[in-house]
Scaffold this active site. Sequence first.
Site, PDB file in Angstrom:
ATOM      1  N   PHE A 178      -2.089  -1.747  -4.521  1.00 38.10           N
ATOM      2  CA  PHE A 178      -2.161  -1.471  -3.094  1.00 38.10           C
ATOM      3  C   PHE A 178      -3.266  -2.671  -2.404  1.00 38.10           C
ATOM      4  O   PHE A 178      -3.687  -2.864  -1.341  1.00 38.10           O
ATOM      5  CB  PHE A 178      -2.664  -0.241  -2.432  1.00 38.10           C
ATOM      6  CG  PHE A 178      -1.678   0.678  -2.859  1.00 38.10           C
ATOM      7  CD1 PHE A 178      -0.428   0.963  -1.774  1.00 38.10           C
ATOM      8  CD2 PHE A 178      -1.667   1.796  -3.725  1.00 38.10           C
ATOM      9  CE1 PHE A 178       0.672   1.698  -1.982  1.00 38.10           C
ATOM     10  CE2 PHE A 178      -0.699   2.728  -3.910  1.00 38.10           C
ATOM     11  CZ  PHE A 178       0.307   2.746  -2.966  1.00 38.10           C
ATOM     12  N   TYR A 230       2.276  -6.533  -5.383  1.00 36.33           N
ATOM     13  CA  TYR A 230       2.837  -7.191  -4.217  1.00 36.33           C
ATOM     14  C   TYR A 230       3.580  -8.442  -4.955  1.00 36.33           C
ATOM     15  O   TYR A 230       3.260  -8.947  -5.596  1.00 36.33           O
ATOM     16  CB  TYR A 230       1.909  -7.754  -3.194  1.00 36.33           C
ATOM     17  CG  TYR A 230       1.304  -6.531  -2.584  1.00 36.33           C
ATOM     18  CD1 TYR A 230       1.883  -5.406  -1.821  1.00 36.33           C
ATOM     19  CD2 TYR A 230      -0.292  -6.321  -2.775  1.00 36.33           C
ATOM     20  CE1 TYR A 230       1.298  -4.647  -1.295  1.00 36.33           C
ATOM     21  CE2 TYR A 230      -0.997  -5.266  -2.055  1.00 36.33           C
ATOM     22  CZ  TYR A 230      -0.170  -4.457  -1.084  1.00 36.33           C
ATOM     23  OH  TYR A 230      -0.757  -3.440  -0.722  1.00 36.33           O
ATOM     24  N   ASP A 239       4.560  -1.258  -8.293  1.00 36.39           N
ATOM     25  CA  ASP A 239       4.443  -2.415  -8.807  1.00 36.39           C
ATOM     26  C   ASP A 239       3.434  -3.408  -7.989  1.00 36.39           C
ATOM     27  O   ASP A 239       3.482  -3.169  -6.825  1.00 36.39           O
ATOM     28  CB  ASP A 239       5.753  -3.274  -9.316  1.00 36.39           C
ATOM     29  CG  ASP A 239       6.844  -3.448  -8.164  1.00 36.39           C
ATOM     30  OD1 ASP A 239       7.970  -3.737  -8.539  1.00 36.39           O
ATOM     31  OD2 ASP A 239       6.581  -3.051  -6.886  1.00 36.39           O
ATOM     32  N   HIS A 283       4.316   8.514   1.293  1.00 38.85           N
ATOM     33  CA  HIS A 283       3.849   7.274   0.994  1.00 38.85           C
ATOM     34  C   HIS A 283       3.354   6.547   2.321  1.00 38.85           C
ATOM     35  O   HIS A 283       3.655   6.693   3.408  1.00 38.85           O
ATOM     36  CB  HIS A 283       4.980   6.202   0.389  1.00 38.85           C
ATOM     37  CG  HIS A 283       4.681   5.020  -0.224  1.00 38.85           C
ATOM     38  ND1 HIS A 283       4.312   3.819   0.535  1.00 38.85           N
ATOM     39  CD2 HIS A 283       4.260   4.614  -1.562  1.00 38.85           C
ATOM     40  CE1 HIS A 283       4.016   3.043  -0.282  1.00 38.85           C
ATOM     41  NE2 HIS A 283       4.098   3.304  -1.524  1.00 38.85           N
TER      42      HIS A 283
END
Length: 228
Positions: A85, A74, A72, A193
């Site tokens: 990102f 920031y 989702d 990740h």
Amino acid sequence: MINNTLKLQDLLQNDWKIVLKYMIDSDNFKRLTSNVETAYQAETVYPPFNLIFEAFNLCSYQQTRVVIIGQDPYHGFGQAHGLSFSVLHGCTFPPSLKNILKELFNDLGVMRASGDLSDWASQGVLLLNSALTVRAGEPGSHASLGWNEFSKEVLRVLNKKDEPLVFLLWGNFAQQFASMIDDSKHLVIKTAHPSPLSANRGGWFGTKSFSRTNSHLKEHGMDTIRWV
């Protein structure tokens, strides 16, 4: 607060509006629209309302060659602008983005000065979050609004494309969508990740997502991505 005359479906401007018309016309999307618009009226939500579909508007369906899946947006002030990102130019790089750019340098020797990844999107990289909105300070807070089904529909239509795309599944959350992707046609790259907690355990640095993506695109006669 949002402009009461502006509706969620109005924000989608290009061929995605045609490709996803069946979804936009569905009862599920109507419920999603109601939930999202209510949230923007009642609480502080990111990204700004007009940028919810920025990833799609910068990267059309026809243009999409690479998909990067995030969870989702920031959830801090001034960071999210509709691309997974990515942060607006001038923002401090969040930890995950720092590691993405560190791996990019390790992989291809290129160093980005900006955390705004809009240029990736304009080249055909769909920077897709599973949930396209989030309540300020509360990661995962809008996962229940109905975004997950919308994002799955996006992946379903992309999976049907004739071109062999690249899907970058960074971390366990993104990898839950792997079963929706035909890996006999598309390249699926699974890594840890890029968040510090995961990356420092191994499985992120040295995985060469960027060079592997470009090798695949070149092999299939498509333009490579200028990651810098």
